[in-house]
Write a protein that holds these residues in place. Structure first.
Motif: not given
Length: 596
Positions: A438, A441, A444, A448, A495
């Motif tokens: 993650a 992001r 997230a 996800e 991602l």
């Protein structure tokens, strides 16, 4: 030796230091105010002591003497209380300033282009983030408040001396020429000396880091003696640099120490002569001698910490140099948004060293969803072109645009949403599996992250870890295999969702079985994206939409596999040579499907 990162000039350092403390006006006012009150409380004692001497000399009653003694004791206690809270206020201010500086420095370091870090070498950046930050930490937490306290005390003590007996304040002038000349001599040389010392230390760190990273190669080639000699040479240069700054201190410190004593002697001689002539009283003489004596400690601290301030100033200049380098990148960021995902390369030239070009006038257009293989002999410039397309390096000539916007002008976070490099290098950060994925992001959702892991066939083994996706991995945590670490890197890409990927033999360092499994994971990442494959093995070129042949830094052929084989040019020769030396095996066929 690597090209070290830039260093800020003196004006920048002073401006930044002023601005940094001005961000906390209330805390600064409280700290300075408490120190002023503490210093004033300390100045009352010598004046009262002079009155006490006069009272005893004049035969005053016991009540007067007791009252003066009680007042002296009271002001000593008051001074201790004020000084305690003043130091606490200074420490809080220093920690807030240091925290702000560290946060800004980390932000700037993370904004540095990878090419800049590679050119400077990891040792210089590592030294700045450790040794220079530590030196600056000591400067902000200790040297700055101590210097501020000493300055306030000196000013107030001199003021008190002038109020009590202006004529005896003249004795202070004896030390002025010595202090001014000695300090100016020191300050003209110290900043450059400490910068050179820190740069030499960076070279030592760079050499040691290089030796550690290449330890297996050093051992295999029996180059231990050579690396030891390199370290000895670096340490010798560092020793010379440190010896120079030590020489400065050894000259300056004795000079200023002598300057402390002269005013005390001059006050006693001048004061005694004036007392005998009746110009000053015994009480005034006593107070004046004590005040002059009181100047020794703050002056000693002031000049002593001045040396620490020079070290801190040199460290701050090196840290601000990193910020300046990063700021140029941030300020160059484009404000317009790319329109579409087409990548156009026009007249691109590149050189690692000035005057020695690696790429010469490259022209290329990548259509959305296209699969392009870049092939050519070793040293032709394939990987360099790939890194330019990924935004790792900026061209020294020509332009690379994505959606009409120069690639180098995109903010780094936006750049990685457009184009990403997938190489054989990977890194597992200290933290959980979830955090490792993650990080591209941070906001997230859990679903996800799981979907990204599932896309690269990593969710099963990740959930099987002791704490699932909450398992701590990286240095000191759960050990991962090379294939698992690469799968984490691929999950980050899923991602991040860039539309273009540049592949530089992402599986070449893995064993065949692990590479075969990872090729399946890579196929999921490549689906629906524009792919540029640096093809060291030609089976990937066979299945690409187009093949670019790079020779001596130029694209000499461009077309499909079949077109180039039919043209019977350089690619056809490479294909026949590669195909004749080895027979494709099932692994090759499976790997080839990764870029379909």
């Amino acid at each position: 030796m690597s090209n070290l990162l830039p260093v800020a000039d003196t004006a920048q350092v002073r401006r930044y230091a002023r601005d940094l403390f001005r961000r906390y006006p209330r805390a600064l006012t409280v700290a300075v105010g408490l120190h002023v009150l503490g210093a004033l409380a300390g100045l009352v004692g010598p004046r009262l002591l002079g009155d006490l001497v006069e009272a005893i000399r004049n035969g005053e009653g016991v009540g007067v003497v007791d009252k003066l003694a009680a007042l002296i004791a009271g002001f000593v206690v008051l001074q201790a209380i004020l000084v305690r809270f003043a130091y606490l206020a200074s420490a809080r201010l220093g920690e807030r300033v240091l925290a702000r500086l560290r946060e800004e420095f980390v932000d700037r370091v993370l904004a540095l282009p990878l090419s800049t870090v590679e050119q400077a070498g990891s040792g210089d950046l590592l030294t700045r983030t450790t040794r220079d930050v530590d030196a600056l930490s000591r400067c902000v937490r200790l040297a700055v408040p101590e210097t501020m306290i000493a300055l306030i005390t000196v000013v107030l003590v001199v003021g008190a001396l002038v109020v009590v007996t202006p004529v005896l304040a003249v004795s202070l002038l004896v030390a002025v020429p010595i202090l001014v000349v000695g300090t100016r001599w020191y300050l003209r040389r110290a900043p450059a000396g400490y910068l050179k010392q820190n740069a030499a230390y960076s070279t030592v760190t760079d050499g040691l880091a290089e030796t550690v990273e290449g330890a297996r190669t050093v051992d295999a080639l029996r180059r231990q003696r050579q690396r030891a000699e390199r370290s000895d040479a670096d340490l010798s240069k560092s020793w010379v640099a440190e010896r120079y700054t030590l020489f400065l201190r050894m000259v300056w410190f004795p000079v200023v120490e002598a300057a402390y004593v002269l005013p005390v002697v001059a006050t006693l001689v001048l004061g005694g002569w004036l007392y005998l002539r009746g110009t000053v009283s015994l009480g005034q003489l006593t107070a004046a001698v004590i005040y002059v004596q009181m100047l020794i400690d703050p002056l000693d601290r002031l000049l002593g910490w001045l040396d620490e301030l020079q070290i801190g100033g040199a460290s701050l200049a090196r840290l601000l140099g990193v910020e300046d380098e990063a700021r140029e990148t941030v300020q160059a960021a484009a404000t317009e948004e790319p329109v579409g995902t087409r990548i156009e390369v026009a007249g691109v030239r590149f050189s690692y060293v000035a005057g020695r070009e690696v790429l010469h006038g490259i022209d290329l257009t990548l259509e959305p969803g296209e699969r392009l293989a870049i092939v050519g002999p070793s040293g032709a410039g394939k990987s360099t072109l790939g890194r330019l397309l990924a935004g790792v390096h900026e061209p020294t000539g020509g332009t690379i645009t994505v959606g009409g916007v120069p690639l180098g002008e995109l903010p780094l976070d936006r750049l990685r949403r457009e184009v990403a490099l997938v190489s054989q290098e990977h890194h597992v950060f200290i933290g959980t599996v979830h955090d490792n994925v993650a990080m591209v992001r941070p906001g997230a959702a859990e679903e996800e992250v799981r979907a990204a892991l599932a896309a690269v066939r990593a969710l099963e083994w990740a959930e099987a870890l002791p704490d699932g996706l909450g398992t701590v991995v990286g240095s000191g945590g759960q050990a991962l295999t090379a294939a698992q670490a690469q799968q984490l890197a691929l999950a980050r890409l899923v991602l991040a969702d860039p539309h273009t990927l540049v592949l530089d033999e992402a599986t070449s360092l893995l064993d065949p079985r692990a590479a075969r499994d990872l090729e399946r994971s890579l196929a999921a990442v490549l689906h629906g994206r524009t792919v540029v494959a640096i093809a060291h093995r030609l089976f990937s070129a066979h299945d690409a939409d187009r093949v670019a042949v790079v020779e001596d830094g130029r694209i000499t052929e461009l077309g499909s596999h079949d077109e180039l084989v039919a043209a019977n040019g350089p690619y056809a020769a490479l294909w026949r040579s590669w195909h004749g030396e080895r027979v494709p095996d099932p692994f090759d066929e499976e790997a080839a499907t990764a870029i379909r």
